[in-house]
Write an enzyme that holds these catalytic residues in place. Structure first.
Site, PDB file in Angstrom:
ATOM      1  N   ARG A  57       0.993  -1.343   0.126  1.00  0.00           N
ATOM      2  CA  ARG A  57      -0.393   0.156  -0.491  1.00  0.00           C
ATOM      3  C   ARG A  57       1.210   0.872  -0.223  1.00  0.00           C
ATOM      4  NH1 ARG A  57      -2.529  -3.798   1.726  1.00  0.00           N
ATOM      5  NH2 ARG A  57      -0.860  -4.005   3.107  1.00  0.00           N
ATOM      6  N   THR A  58       2.350   1.421   1.121  1.00  0.00           N
ATOM      7  CA  THR A  58       2.293   2.406   0.811  1.00  0.00           C
ATOM      8  C   THR A  58       3.259   3.319   0.241  1.00  0.00           C
ATOM      9  OG1 THR A  58       2.567   2.182   3.184  1.00  0.00           O
ATOM     10  CG2 THR A  58       4.154   3.473   2.381  1.00  0.00           C
ATOM     11  N   LYS A  63      26.091  -4.286  -1.558  1.00  0.00           N
ATOM     12  CA  LYS A  63      27.468  -4.537  -1.481  1.00  0.00           C
ATOM     13  C   LYS A  63      28.816  -3.705  -0.184  1.00  0.00           C
ATOM     14  CE  LYS A  63      27.543  -3.769  -6.461  1.00  0.00           C
ATOM     15  NZ  LYS A  63      27.547  -2.575  -7.283  1.00  0.00           N
ATOM     16  N   ARG A  93      11.654   3.858   3.995  1.00  0.00           N
ATOM     17  CA  ARG A  93      11.131   2.610   4.775  1.00  0.00           C
ATOM     18  C   ARG A  93      11.988   1.553   4.707  1.00  0.00           C
ATOM     19  NH1 ARG A  93       5.782  -1.107   4.418  1.00  0.00           N
ATOM     20  NH2 ARG A  93       4.975   0.774   4.698  1.00  0.00           N
ATOM     21  N   HIS A 106       5.389   6.069  11.471  1.00  0.00           N
ATOM     22  CA  HIS A 106       4.522   6.201  10.108  1.00  0.00           C
ATOM     23  C   HIS A 106       4.053   6.531   9.546  1.00  0.00           C
ATOM     24  CE1 HIS A 106       3.883   3.951   6.105  1.00  0.00           C
ATOM     25  NE2 HIS A 106       3.236   2.700   6.749  1.00  0.00           N
TER      26      HIS A 106
HETATM   27  C1  NCD Z   1       1.442  -0.966   8.160  1.00  0.00           C
HETATM   28  C2  NCD Z   1       3.061  -0.748   8.325  1.00  0.00           C
HETATM   29  O1  NCD Z   1       3.680  -0.782   7.081  1.00  0.00           O
HETATM   30  O2  NCD Z   1       3.961  -0.253   9.367  1.00  0.00           O
HETATM   31  N1  NCD Z   1       1.533  -0.889   6.666  1.00  0.00           N
HETATM   32  C3  NCD Z   1       1.583  -0.034   5.892  1.00  0.00           C
HETATM   33  O3  NCD Z   1       2.290   0.506   5.997  1.00  0.00           O
HETATM   34  N2  NCD Z   1      -0.175   0.183   6.037  1.00  0.00           N
HETATM   35  C4  NCD Z   1       1.850  -2.119   9.262  1.00  0.00           C
HETATM   36  C5  NCD Z   1       1.770  -3.698   9.327  1.00  0.00           C
HETATM   37  O4  NCD Z   1       2.998  -4.098   8.299  1.00  0.00           O
HETATM   38  O5  NCD Z   1       1.376  -4.226   9.957  1.00  0.00           O
END
Ligand code: NCD
Length: 305
Positions: free
Chosen positions: A53-54, A82, A103, A131
């Site tokens: 999703r993100t 590397k 991320r 997040h």
């Molecule tokens: C979340 C995350 O990555 O923290 N996912 C997301 O971005 N929608 C929640 C999760 O992974 O449980």
């Protein structure tokens, strides 16, 4: 927005949140009508952890605004393999793009990387840290379903490692909200988050059981047990599957209860609920596009555009 980078939800004032949500509402009516906003803008996607999703909603948002993305791809295929440092990767990528979405499995990684770059950097999840862009779409969804003031919310599941929880809890302190945290003792909110919520004057209660609090909730935010963060598989097995929502659970809830989940879900929400009017998690995921369009628009200088 006055920030160059979006690193934690602690940076977000009520005015910031309202600015993003207001602009997201404009974009939500017709996301395809704004390709003249940032023609040619390039967003770098650097994901050192899995994402559906993100990553895809940031990509959709950039393209809807007339821009495009460059994607570092899988860690295994990059120079990280590397031995390249995150600081060096960030310094290189900032020369390619107008913004960076990062991320990373390590808490604090986004803050560290942001110190090496001048383009805006969005923390798309740093380990068990924060997040904040997820929080903005969560707030948008809450606002649509229950409103953000005089709200009673239950936040349930893995409160220890869940970065979406840490960010959401902080952001909610900007509003008139009663927050009920429901988890096993071993997965309660980290002390640092509890301290910050206390400092912010938050109205917070903690519970080990949903039953007592469920009837008064306007929103129930369910989370996945963050298996990948557990130092020990045995510890995960002890708590896995403990907090599960099904139609029987919801019998005790208000008819208007909005059930949310940042997704992915494993078994926390029985799919039999998906078709009910309580289920908002797929709308919530879809809201990621207009909200991330709004965020990018503001970070890329949308007020001057
Ligand atoms: C979340 C995350 O990555 O923290 N996912 C997301 O971005 N929608 C929640 C999760 O992974 O449980």
């Amino acid at each position: 927005m006055r920030h160059d980078h979006l690193l934690t939800a602690k940076q977000l004032s009520r005015a910031d949140i309202e600015a993003v949500l207001g602009r997201a509402r404009e974009f939500a009516d017709d996301p395809a009508a704004h390709a003249d906003r940032h023609p040619g803008a390039l967003l770098a996607l650097c994901f050192f952890e899995p994402s559906t999703r993100t990553k895809m909603s940031f990509e959709t948002a950039a393209k809807r605004l007339g821009g495009d993305v460059i994607d570092m791809g899988a860690v295994e295929d990059s120079s990280v393999k590397k031995g390249e440092s995150l600081a060096d990767t960030a310094r290189v990528v900032e020369g390619y793009a107008d913004g960076i979405v990062l991320r990373h499995p390590s808490q604090g990684a986004a803050r560290m990387a942001s110190e090496f770059v001048d383009v805006p950097l969005v923390n798309a999840g740093d380990g068990a840290g924060h997040h904040p862009s997820q929080t903005l779409l969560d707030l948008y969804t809450i606002d649509e379903n229950a409103g953000l003031d005089d709200l009673t919310i239950g936040i349930m599941g893995d409160l220890k490692y869940g970065r979406t929880v840490h960010s959401l809890a902080h952001a909610l302190t900007n509003f008139d909200v009663r927050q009920h945290f429901v988890s096993p003792e071993s997965l309660r909110l980290p002390r640092s988050v509890r301290y910050d919520l206390h400092e912010a004057g938050a109205n917070v209660r903690e519970h080990e059981d949903l039953d007592a609090v469920l009837p008064e909730l306007d929103v129930l935010y369910v989370t996945r047990i963050q298996r990948e963060r557990f130092p020990d598989e045995e510890e995960y097995e002890k708590v896995a599957g403990q907090f599960r929502i099904d139609a029987d659970t919801l019998a005790a809830a208000s008819d208007d209860l909005a059930v949310m989940h940042p997704l992915p879900r494993i078994d926390e929400i029985d799919p039999e609920i998906d078709a009910s009017s309580n289920a908002t998690y797929f709308d919530q995921a879809h809201n990621g596009v207009p909200v991330r369009m709004a965020l990018l628009d503001l970070l890329l200088g949308g007020d001057e555009a």
